[in-house]
Design a protein around this motif. Structure first.
Motif, PDB file in Angstrom:
ATOM      1  N   GLU A   1       4.192 -41.915  62.392  1.00 44.53           N
ATOM      2  CA  GLU A   1       3.573 -42.657  63.489  1.00 44.53           C
ATOM      3  C   GLU A   1       4.242 -42.274  64.801  1.00 44.53           C
ATOM      4  N   PHE A   2       5.545 -42.242  64.773  1.00 43.73           N
ATOM      5  CA  PHE A   2       6.313 -41.901  65.986  1.00 43.73           C
ATOM      6  C   PHE A   2       5.950 -40.487  66.449  1.00 43.73           C
ATOM      7  N   HIS A   3       5.835 -39.587  65.487  1.00 40.71           N
ATOM      8  CA  HIS A   3       5.517 -38.200  65.867  1.00 40.71           C
ATOM      9  C   HIS A   3       4.163 -38.141  66.549  1.00 40.71           C
ATOM     10  N   LEU A   4       3.177 -38.816  65.954  1.00 39.36           N
ATOM     11  CA  LEU A   4       1.849 -38.806  66.567  1.00 39.36           C
ATOM     12  C   LEU A   4       1.916 -39.383  67.972  1.00 39.36           C
ATOM     13  N   ALA A   5       2.701 -40.455  68.125  1.00 37.69           N
ATOM     14  CA  ALA A   5       2.732 -41.145  69.407  1.00 37.69           C
ATOM     15  C   ALA A   5       3.434 -40.306  70.466  1.00 37.69           C
ATOM     16  N   ASN A   6       4.451 -39.543  70.069  1.00 40.13           N
ATOM     17  CA  ASN A   6       5.306 -38.902  71.070  1.00 40.13           C
ATOM     18  C   ASN A   6       5.191 -37.394  71.125  1.00 40.13           C
ATOM     19  N   SER A   7       4.328 -36.808  70.280  1.00 38.33           N
ATOM     20  CA  SER A   7       4.339 -35.351  70.236  1.00 38.33           C
ATOM     21  C   SER A   7       3.926 -34.772  71.586  1.00 38.33           C
ATOM     22  N   TYR A   8       2.993 -35.435  72.271  1.00 38.40           N
ATOM     23  CA  TYR A   8       2.607 -34.884  73.577  1.00 38.40           C
ATOM     24  C   TYR A   8       3.621 -35.249  74.657  1.00 38.40           C
ATOM     25  N   LYS A   9       3.982 -36.522  74.686  1.00 38.14           N
ATOM     26  CA  LYS A   9       4.921 -36.966  75.722  1.00 38.14           C
ATOM     27  C   LYS A   9       6.262 -36.257  75.593  1.00 38.14           C
ATOM     28  N   GLY A  10       6.765 -36.198  74.356  1.00 37.20           N
ATOM     29  CA  GLY A  10       8.115 -35.693  74.178  1.00 37.20           C
ATOM     30  C   GLY A  10       8.152 -34.232  73.772  1.00 37.20           C
ATOM     31  N   GLY A  11       7.069 -33.752  73.157  1.00 39.42           N
ATOM     32  CA  GLY A  11       7.096 -32.393  72.645  1.00 39.42           C
ATOM     33  C   GLY A  11       6.196 -31.466  73.413  1.00 39.42           C
ATOM     34  N   GLY A  12       5.316 -32.041  74.244  1.00 36.71           N
ATOM     35  CA  GLY A  12       4.465 -31.220  75.086  1.00 36.71           C
ATOM     36  C   GLY A  12       3.418 -30.448  74.326  1.00 36.71           C
ATOM     37  N   GLY A  13       3.050 -30.908  73.136  1.00 34.91           N
ATOM     38  CA  GLY A  13       2.004 -30.219  72.393  1.00 34.91           C
ATOM     39  C   GLY A  13       1.080 -31.216  71.749  1.00 34.91           C
ATOM     40  N   THR A  14      -0.160 -30.807  71.565  1.00 34.05           N
ATOM     41  CA  THR A  14      -1.117 -31.719  70.944  1.00 34.05           C
ATOM     42  C   THR A  14      -1.265 -31.432  69.460  1.00 34.05           C
ATOM     43  N   ASN A  15      -0.823 -30.246  69.007  1.00 32.48           N
ATOM     44  CA  ASN A  15      -0.853 -29.975  67.582  1.00 32.48           C
ATOM     45  C   ASN A  15       0.410 -30.562  66.965  1.00 32.48           C
ATOM     46  N   VAL A  16       0.271 -31.768  66.452  1.00 30.50           N
ATOM     47  CA  VAL A  16       1.465 -32.517  66.045  1.00 30.50           C
ATOM     48  C   VAL A  16       2.244 -31.753  64.980  1.00 30.50           C
ATOM     49  N   VAL A  17       1.507 -31.133  64.041  1.00 36.29           N
ATOM     50  CA  VAL A  17       2.201 -30.392  62.977  1.00 36.29           C
ATOM     51  C   VAL A  17       3.113 -29.349  63.604  1.00 36.29           C
ATOM     52  N   ASN A  18       2.563 -28.602  64.552  1.00 38.34           N
ATOM     53  CA  ASN A  18       3.366 -27.556  65.163  1.00 38.34           C
ATOM     54  C   ASN A  18       4.528 -28.144  65.940  1.00 38.34           C
ATOM     55  N   VAL A  19       4.280 -29.274  66.622  1.00 36.13           N
ATOM     56  CA  VAL A  19       5.375 -29.894  67.379  1.00 36.13           C
ATOM     57  C   VAL A  19       6.462 -30.349  66.412  1.00 36.13           C
ATOM     58  N   ILE A  20       6.049 -30.907  65.282  1.00 35.73           N
ATOM     59  CA  ILE A  20       7.062 -31.302  64.292  1.00 35.73           C
ATOM     60  C   ILE A  20       7.868 -30.080  63.881  1.00 35.73           C
ATOM     61  N   LEU A  21       7.158 -28.970  63.653  1.00 33.12           N
ATOM     62  CA  LEU A  21       7.830 -27.772  63.147  1.00 33.12           C
ATOM     63  C   LEU A  21       8.827 -27.221  64.154  1.00 33.12           C
ATOM     64  N   VAL A  22       8.437 -27.183  65.415  1.00 31.07           N
ATOM     65  CA  VAL A  22       9.307 -26.502  66.376  1.00 31.07           C
ATOM     66  C   VAL A  22      10.159 -27.476  67.168  1.00 31.07           C
ATOM     67  N   ASP A  23       9.863 -28.790  67.062  1.00 29.94           N
ATOM     68  CA  ASP A  23      10.607 -29.703  67.912  1.00 29.94           C
ATOM     69  C   ASP A  23      11.217 -30.848  67.097  1.00 29.94           C
ATOM     70  N   PHE A  24      10.377 -31.746  66.602  1.00 31.94           N
ATOM     71  CA  PHE A  24      10.924 -32.900  65.875  1.00 31.94           C
ATOM     72  C   PHE A  24      11.827 -32.448  64.739  1.00 31.94           C
ATOM     73  N   ARG A  25      11.306 -31.538  63.925  1.00 36.77           N
ATOM     74  CA  ARG A  25      12.082 -31.041  62.798  1.00 36.77           C
ATOM     75  C   ARG A  25      12.318 -29.542  62.938  1.00 36.77           C
ATOM     76  N   GLY A  26      12.570 -29.127  64.173  1.00 38.79           N
ATOM     77  CA  GLY A  26      12.789 -27.707  64.407  1.00 38.79           C
ATOM     78  C   GLY A  26      13.922 -27.151  63.565  1.00 38.79           C
ATOM     79  N   PHE A  27      14.867 -28.023  63.257  1.00 39.12           N
ATOM     80  CA  PHE A  27      16.040 -27.546  62.512  1.00 39.12           C
ATOM     81  C   PHE A  27      15.619 -27.072  61.120  1.00 39.12           C
ATOM     82  N   ASP A  28      14.645 -27.773  60.532  1.00 37.80           N
ATOM     83  CA  ASP A  28      14.117 -27.300  59.248  1.00 37.80           C
ATOM     84  C   ASP A  28      13.580 -25.888  59.395  1.00 37.80           C
ATOM     85  N   THR A  29      12.769 -25.698  60.435  1.00 39.79           N
ATOM     86  CA  THR A  29      12.168 -24.383  60.639  1.00 39.79           C
ATOM     87  C   THR A  29      13.247 -23.331  60.845  1.00 39.79           C
ATOM     88  N   TYR A  30      14.277 -23.724  61.560  1.00 35.92           N
ATOM     89  CA  TYR A  30      15.394 -22.799  61.767  1.00 35.92           C
ATOM     90  C   TYR A  30      15.940 -22.355  60.420  1.00 35.92           C
TER      91      TYR A  30
END
Lengths: 959, 118, 522
Positions: A718-747
């Motif tokens: 829920e938080f990701h959906l709510a903040n992906s644009y405000k905090g991550g600057g992207g509308t594709n939440v999955v991608n924002v999770i991948l590169v931002d919210f959980r970028g460390f996983d992707t790393y």
């Protein structure tokens, strides 16, 4: 001197002999002697306190939480044993210096000896019983090294192993006993434990603790039924035997029984176990000893017998018995050490220890004769020698002891034992020293240098002095006895006298001596009888047991761990399913909280295809190419499913990954057999099917369960959906999770890819460097080669669409942040484009045009990702914190620039590099495999009809 | 629909396990891949099923499917891809070295009997 | 803000690609970078340990997102200690690899080594369950690379099994994670602890299965019987330094169990009662038996050590399965001991290998450097078999003492003491065959074909052994510290509040408008 030094000196001193080894044998022995002497002096410096009846205590914490502390205590008993250990140790060292030959490594020997000495001193000075355990086991280990000192002798190795096994067993049992004791009392300090006799003996665990501790004592002191290891330890060099079996190692068990006497003794259990064990050991040892022809074996069994005697005395639980025991410990140490050394001298001079080959040495070795016979007579219990006194006390005690309700059992057996004891002493003197001088000694015997006979001589003097003037020893013995008794009993008033009047003990002694002489007279018939009577031999039995255990272990372990992966997997699967099932059945199952959605025909159709493909794969998996196609269909269905269930990113990824994986597997299959033969039995396949179905049901049930229930609280997404644009600057939440919210996983994920590529590359290198290379060269392709390896159409098409695909990849990459896509998918698409070139135009053509070092691409990717992460450090933000802004370059409309994109670029590069490096590695193998590949993929391959060039090429390669 | 997805997961798992218990490397790898599909769908399903609501933010849309499991599946797919590549390569190497692609082997076969008793 | 907590992960992660890029063909440069990196790791880890030693919880919010929405790294006493242990172990292993030239028998050893370290460090530091999975995969795939380093068909065949078995494990891990997410809707450990506590008694099957699956995943890593079959071959076939490094990887499993089953599924949690608290102990006891019996049974020295590892992991698990502070404290002490001892033994076995035709337990002629190697083996065996005066014995005492209150105390004592006897017999047997019987052999077979191991190799082994001695001498202090760790684990409230109450980017909701241009957090 502080007790710490007394204990520590031998241990630290143990380093010296090894170092002094090069300095010569005397230096070696000298330094060892000095170390022990210092310890001895240190001990003596505490004499006044002890004589005053005081107790010296020092201690430092080691493991206070556990209650294992380095606390030492010196009272009469400890002092007594320490004196024996160090005093006799000094004599042994002096003796060993002259005994060991030039090709024995003396440094090694004295190192072990000092380690052992230190451990022994540690045992007798420990106040903490856990600390005592530590030293206890160290004596086992160091004696193992000493007994096995002559590594080239199988007997030495076996004796050492036996000793360590048996004493180790006892040691482990004792760990249990000591821990229980400590738990009962609430402290592991002897000074506390010895005050709690009633508490301990009242505890229900008392018997358990007693038995476990006695196991330790009996194994160490070679009490029946653990007596068998001691004689086999005789393959050690004589100084070792003299030391271990007169004054030290075997006395450790006795010491512990004496130490624990106040709290453990006095109960029926103690009395029965200890007394009877001692009695049996005493008789058994004496009888066997008489018929041993090896001098050291005879002495070994006599030691066993005397240890039994002492054990019995402690077992009676009376103060007088304890005093007799202490006195006999002292006497036994003196005469037994002297005897062992004399035996060593004879062995050293006559080069044999076999009594049957000796005799008449009285004239040839008068000095040795004097020493040995004094000691032996003392052991036999002849008046005016110290052995007589303690033996008399023993018989006296036996006379009063009632075992199993019988008044005569103990006295008779004691006397019986004494007869044999006297007999073997007389035999020792008679058959070795008396009789005619022979001319068939292996070597001409003569008295050795004083260095060898002086140490035993000193002991012989003690034997006589104590024997003639017992009152010298009396106060000391009584002091020691007092500390044995602790508060448990009062010191007996009896005085040490040679003449007690016509007491029963005297008659028993007389019977013993006379009986002994008789036995000697009828020795030969007795021996024949003895040889005819069948007896169990301890050693073969022991070896058999060990061997049996080993074989059993092999039967249990080896078949199970024979590298049968499919079994391992089956066991694993069954375990997992069973555990999950158990968890499920023991839980509570509530009603669903979501209702199922209706299935549309599309879904059903897809489901049918998926199931069909899976089923087909399972059924036709033996045809490997076919199974590849089928698994491709499965993957396709899955990705379509993702599309349907609103996961476009997943669908794209799944699809592209699918393609690359299939290509990879095709490349591999190029080398592997194309078909899987039928190998597993029907039964096995049924078993596997069963496991498989169970597993299928399990995951089905689990998935179905979860899908019909909501999670216990709102998902964090829920938080990701709510903040992906405000905090991550992207509308594709999955991608924002991948590169931002959980970028460390992707790393981590791209690093996995990178490692995979490195690994594959490294492996290829190794393979091509090794024997595999030759195999590859000589390998004949198992498929008929295609007419045109590079179909014209395909070549043209791929080259035309290459730039297009690149463009698509770029687009996918850019839009990733807001629309389905992103670095990962883009990377895969681009690599697929390149792979198509490989496939169409061949390896040589493509790689000659692709100049990127894939290592570099991967490394760059991982580094870019990493540095993007670190970049945020400089604005005081944590790793991988994204920042973004919107720029507007007319005439385009506003678009967004995010550091996340940079990170995504790293992903992109890593993916491309990884995929390409892996595929390239495979192709390199193929190249090695001598597969024809031309620079000009457009033309037709002429060599198809005559493979001559190929073979010639191969020949070249092999040169 | 849930039933279909769940049963699909179950069937994939079953097939995967069966192939994983085969004796040759190649089918075992196939089996692992099937298991991977199964678990990917399983993870995906842990976000529950939603039709036609992709997690692409756009004005006026309020219901989206749970994006987190999708991200997790993506990671899982990538990782399993790397793993597959690796295991294929190692298996290939083992095969090339011994002309034998059985998964089982006899680790202690090379031994002469150890005589420990002397 | 400070970034120290993440450096143990990022440093090797940057060092490795750098080595690949810059020094691919210069073993010398690779070595120096690798060693420098590990030394730096030790320094950092030491710093972290000191910071955490007073009970402080170190927190690092990746991408500046607050838990549970983003990934966090958490450093408490336990994790920082494990990080330090890893770094120290890595140093000696690396020295040995360099001294013995193992690192030069294939490509990319040092890069893979660094990646391996990154994975292990991450696994110890992360506070997020899925992130733990990712790091498991990192350390696993790196371990595949290291395990088959140098090639050779037997090694590759063992490698195939190792990889396949772990792939199954990874799949299971994902099943477990998905179940947990489906049940709780979160992945952060601290948050999980809260949400699991919310689950009512009415519907518990979901969380129970999830808990069990997760435990099994870690049990595979920790080689708990019957999920241990992957271990013997892979550890025996792996290059010695790699096997030595693997000594810490089984501990990752143990660590994860300690972490998850004290915080998320604590022993007193009713919804998961009657599961691991019931059958983990028997499994652990069987592991001890299998390990020690294996020591006696096996016919090769390297497999002997592998079985010894199973046995000592069993000891760790026995102590963990008590799920009491005393038990965990003992387990942690034993973990340190077991890691160092196993590593030392694997390296010693390699020293033996350099002097023998093979590692079969048959008597073969002695070779140069035999005496020193024999001495080291003796010390290592004493430690591993749990004899005084080394830490193995003290650890054993701790475990026995901690289990005194347990209901299974008789079983535990019988198994632990009995199996140590078997282990002793096995070690004595092997040692006397390899080192003593050799003396009896005629000096046939030119020893010249075997070169004496490099001094650096001996230094590395000596270093590990002296660490064991230190661990024994300062047992009191170390055990005191592990006791405070256990205390911290059984009072997870500070940990959880630190993780969950620390604010990150947008923790306070801001007005939602799409045209907000500059939005860089807070």
């Amino acid at each position: 001197m502080s007790l710490f030094f007394i204990v520590a000196l031998p241990f630290f001193g143990a380093l010296l002999p090894g170092l002094m080894n090069s300095a010569g044998r005397s230096a070696c022995a000298g330094v060892t002697f000095t170390v022990s002497l210092l310890a001895f002096i240190g001990l003596m410096s505490n004499l006044p306190t002890v004589l005053a009846g005081g107790v010296v205590m020092v201690g430092i914490d080691w493991m206070p939480v556990l209650g294992l502390n380095f606390t030492l205590m010196l009272d009469g008993l400890g002092f007594f044993f320490a004196t024996l250990i160090l005093g006799i140790g000094l004599l042994i060292i002096a003796y060993a210096r002259n005994y060991l030959s030039r090709d024995d490594n003396m440094g090694e020997f004295f190192t072990y000896l000092l380690l052992f000495q230190g451990a022994m001193v540690g045992i007798v000075l420990s106040d903490n019983i856990l600390l005592l355990l530590v030293f206890w086991e160290i004596t086992s280990l160091s004696s193992f090294l000493l007994i096995g000192y002559w590594k080239h002798l199988p007997a030495g190795r076996q004796g050492a192993r036996m000793a360590l096994t048996v004493t180790g067993l006892g040691g482990l049992a004792m760990i249990g006993g000591m821990l229980i004791l400590g738990q009962i009392v609430g402290s592991y300090d002897l000074s506390v434990i010895l005050q709690n006799r009633d508490l301990i003996q009242a505890d229900p665990l008392y018997v358990t603790a007693l038995i476990l501790i006695l196991l330790g004592c009996f194994t160490k002191s070679a009490q029946f039924p653990f007596h068998f290891w001691l004689p086999h330890a005789m393959s050690a060099p004589t100084p070792v035997s003299a030391y271990l079996h007169s004054a030290t190692m075997v006395k450790a068990g006795i010491f512990l029984m004496a130490r624990m006497w106040p709290v453990l003794s006095g109960t029926p259990e103690w009395f029965v176990i200890v007394t009877s064990a001692g009695l049996i050991t005493m008789v058994l040892g004496a009888v066997i000893a008489l018929f041993k022809h090896d001098l050291k074996a005879l002495l070994a069994f006599s030691t066993v017998s005397h240890l039994g005697l002492i054990t019995m005395l402690l077992g009676t639980g009376t103060a007088f018995g304890a005093m007799a025991a202490v006195f006999h410990i002292l006497n036994h140490a003196t005469f037994k050490a002297a005897l062992f050394m004399s035996a060593g001298i004879i062995d050293h001079e006559a080069h044999t220890r076999d009594i049957r080959r000796l005799g008449g040495l009285r004239k040839l070795m008068p000095v040795t004769f004097m020493i040995a016979s004094l000691a032996a007579l003392s052991m036999a219990g002849i008046p005016l020698l110290n052995g007589f006194l303690s033996k008399e006390m023993m018989l006296e005690e036996a006379h009063h002891t009632v075992l199993f309700g019988s008044h005569w059992l103990v006295p008779v057996l004691a006397t019986f034992g004494s007869i044999f004891s006297a007999a073997y002493c007389f035999r020792l003197i008679g058959h070795v020293f008396f009789g005619p001088v022979r001319d068939d000694y292996p070597a001409k015997p003569h008295d050795p240098k004083s260095g060898l006979w002086m140490p035993p001589a000193i002991l012989a003097v003690l034997v006589v002095v104590i024997g003639v003037a017992p009152f010298v020893a009396e106060p000391f013995v009584k002091l020691v006895t007092a500390s044995v008794l602790g508060g448990a009993a009062d010191l007996p008033s009896a005085h040490f006298k040679i003449w007690h009047g016509l007491v029963p003990a005297l008659f028993m002694s007389i019977i013993a001596v006379v009986g002994g002489l008789v036995m000697l007279a009828i020795f030969n018939p007795a021996l024949r009888l003895w040889d005819r009577t069948p007896r169990p031999e301890a050693k073969p039995i022991f070896e058999a047991i060990v061997e049996a255990v080993t074989q059993l272990a092999r039967m249990l372990i080896l078949p199970l761990h024979n590298g049968a992966f499919s079994r391992f997997a089956a066991i694993g699967a069954i375990t997992i399913i069973a555990a999950g099932f158990h968890a499920w059945t023991t839980g509570t199952l509530g009603a669903p909280t979501r209702e199922a959605q209706a299935a549309s025909p599309v879904v059903i159709a897809g489901w049918v295809m998926l199931v069909a493909a899976t089923g087909g794969l399972v059924l036709m998996h033996r045809n490997r190419l076919l199974s590849l196609i089928l698994i491709g269909i499965v993957g396709l269905m899955v990705s379509i499913g993702f599309v349907f269930f609103s996961a476009p990113d997943l669908a794209m990824t799944q699809f592209t990954v699918e393609v690359v994986t299939i290509i990879l597997l095709l490349l591999a299959l190029n080398f592997l057999p194309k078909f899987t033969p039928v190998e597993s039995s029907v039964l096995r396949r049924v078993r596997d099917a069963g496991v498989a179905i169970a597993g299928g049901l399990a995951t089905f049930g689990l998935a179905y369960y979860y899908m019909l229930r909501t999670s216990v609280a709102t998902p964090i997404s829920e938080f990701h959906l709510a903040n992906s644009y405000k905090g991550g600057g992207g509308t594709n939440v999955v991608n924002v999770i991948l590169v931002d919210f959980r970028g460390f996983d992707t790393y981590g994920e791209i690093i996995v890819l990178g490692i995979a590529a490195l690994l594959i590359y490294a492996l290829t290198e190794t393979l091509l460097g090794g024997p595999v290379r030759a195999r590859l060269l000589n390998r004949k392709p198992d498929q008929k080669r295609a007419g045109d390896m590079h179909p014209m159409m395909m070549v043209v098409v791929t080259r035309v669409i290459m730039p297009l695909v690149m463009l698509v990849g770029f687009y996918i990459f850019l839009r990733g942040h807001n629309e389905p896509g992103g670095g990962f998918i883009a990377g895969l698409i681009v690599s697929i484009a390149v792979v198509m070139q490989y496939m169409a135009s061949g390896f040589a053509w493509t790689s000659s045009r692709l100049k990127y070092p894939y290592h570099g691409v991967i490394g760059a990717g991982v580094l870019i990702a990493g540095f993007t992460g670190i970049g945020s450090w400089f604005v005081g933000k944590p790793f991988l914190t994204s920042a973004f802004t919107y720029v507007r370059i007319p005439p385009f409309h506003k678009f967004e620039l995010a550091t996340a994109a940079l990170f995504d670029l790293g992903v992109f590069l890593a993916v491309v590099g990884a995929v390409m490096l892996s595929l390239e590695s495979f192709s390199r193998l193929a190249k090695r495999a001598n597969m024809e590949d031309s620079e000009y993929p457009m033309d037709i391959d002429p060599s198809r009809d005559d493979p001559a060039p190929a073979t010639s090429g191969q020949a070249k390669e092999e040169v | 629909m849930e039933f279909l997805v769940a049963s699909a997961i179950g069937i994939l798992t079953a097939g995967g396990i069966y192939l994983t218990l085969r004796l040759r490397t190649f089918p075992v790898i196939m089996g692992i891949s099937l298991l991977t599909y199964a678990v990917n769908v399983f993870i995906f399903a842990s976000g529950r099923l939603t039709v036609g609501a992709p997690p692409i933010l756009s004005d006026g849309v309020t219901t989206y499917t749970d994006p987190l499991p999708q991200a997790l599946v993506l990671t899982a797919i990538v990782i399993s891809f790397g793993m597959t590549a690796v295991v294929v390569m190692i298996g290939l190497g083992a095969f090339l070295g011994s002309d034998d692609d059985h998964v089982d082997d006899q680790p202690e076969a090379s031994n002469s009997k150890a005589e420990g008793q002397s | 803000m400070t970034h120290w907590l993440i450096t143990p992960i990022v440093l090797p992660a940057l060092l490795a690609p750098f080595i690949v890029l810059a020094a691919r063909y210069h073993i010398g440069i690779q070595r120096s970078f690798s060693v420098a990196g590990v030394l730096a790791l030790i320094a950092i880890a030491l710093g972290l340990c000191i910071q955490a030693s007073d009970g402080t919880i170190l927190l690092y919010q990746l991408s500046d997102w607050a838990a549970p929405f983003g990934i966090v790294l958490v450093g408490d006493r336990l994790s920082t200690m494990m990080v330090l242990l890893t770094a120290v172990l890595a140093l000696f292993v690396l020295l040995y690899a360099i001294g013995s030239g193992w690192d030069n028998r294939g490509r990319h050893f040092h890069a893979l080594f660094q990646f391996q370290l990154m994975g292990i460090m991450g696994a110890f530091l992360t506070g997020d369950l899925f992130n733990l999975f990712v790091f498991f995969e990192v350390l696993l795939i790196a371990s595949y690379g290291l395990m088959i380093h140098g090639g050779g068909t037997p090694r590759l065949r063992a490698g195939v099994q190792y990889v396949l078995f772990n792939l199954i494990g990874s799949t299971l891990f994902l099943f477990a994670l998905a179940s947990i997410y489906a049940e709780t809707g979160t992945l952060n450990m601290a948050d999980l602890a809260n949400r699991v506590a919310m689950i009512g008694a009415a519907d518990t099957v979901g969380i129970r299965v999830a808990a069990v699956l997760l435990l099994l995943v870690f049990a595979i890593k920790a080689a708990v019987v019957p999920l241990h079959f992957w271990l013997p071959s892979s550890y025996a076939e792996a290059p010695a330094p790699v096997a030595a490094l693997f000594a810490i990887m089984t501990k990752v499993g143990a660590y994860a169990i300690i972490r998850v089953y004290t915080m998320i599924f604590p022993p007193d949690l009713s919804v998961t009662a009657g599961l691991h608290d019931v059958w983990l102990m028997p499994a652990a006891l069987i592991s001890v038996v299998v390990g020690m019996v294996g020591v006696l049974a096996t016919k090769k020295l390297d497999r002997l050590v592998a079985f010894a590892v199973i046995g000592s992991m069993g000891m760790v698990m026995v102590s963990i399965s008590l799920f009491t502070p005393e038990g965990i404290a003992a387990a942690l002490y034993y973990t340190i001991h077991s890691t160092l001892a196993a590593a030392a033994l694997f390296l010693i076995v390699d020293l033996v290998r350099t002097g023998r035709a093979n590692l079969d337990l048959t008597s073969q002629p002695p070779v140069v450097g035999n005496a020193l190697t024999a001495g080291m083996f003796f010390a290592g065996a004493i430690a591993m078999a749990g004899l005084p005066p080394l830490s193995g014995f003290l650890g054993k005492l701790l475990v026995l003492n901690a289990s005194y209150e347990s209901g299974l105390v008789i079983w535990i004592w019988a198994v632990v003491l009995g199996s140590s006897l078997i282990g002793i017999v096995g070690f004595v047997r092997a040692g006397s065959i390899v080192f003593w019987k050799a003396q009896g052999e005629a000096q046939t077979g030119a020893p010249s074909e075997f070169e004496r191991p490099a001094a650096l190799s001996y230094i590395a082994v000596g270093g590990l052994l002296s660490l064991l001695i230190a661990l024994s001498v300062f047992a009191g202090q170390v055990h005191g510290y592990t006791t405070t760790m256990a205390a911290q684990l059984f009072a997870p409230q500070p940990y959880m509040s630190k993780v969950l109450d620390t604010e990150g980017k947008l923790s306070k909701p801001v007005a939602d408008d799409h045209s907000s241009t500059q939005e860089e957090g807070h």
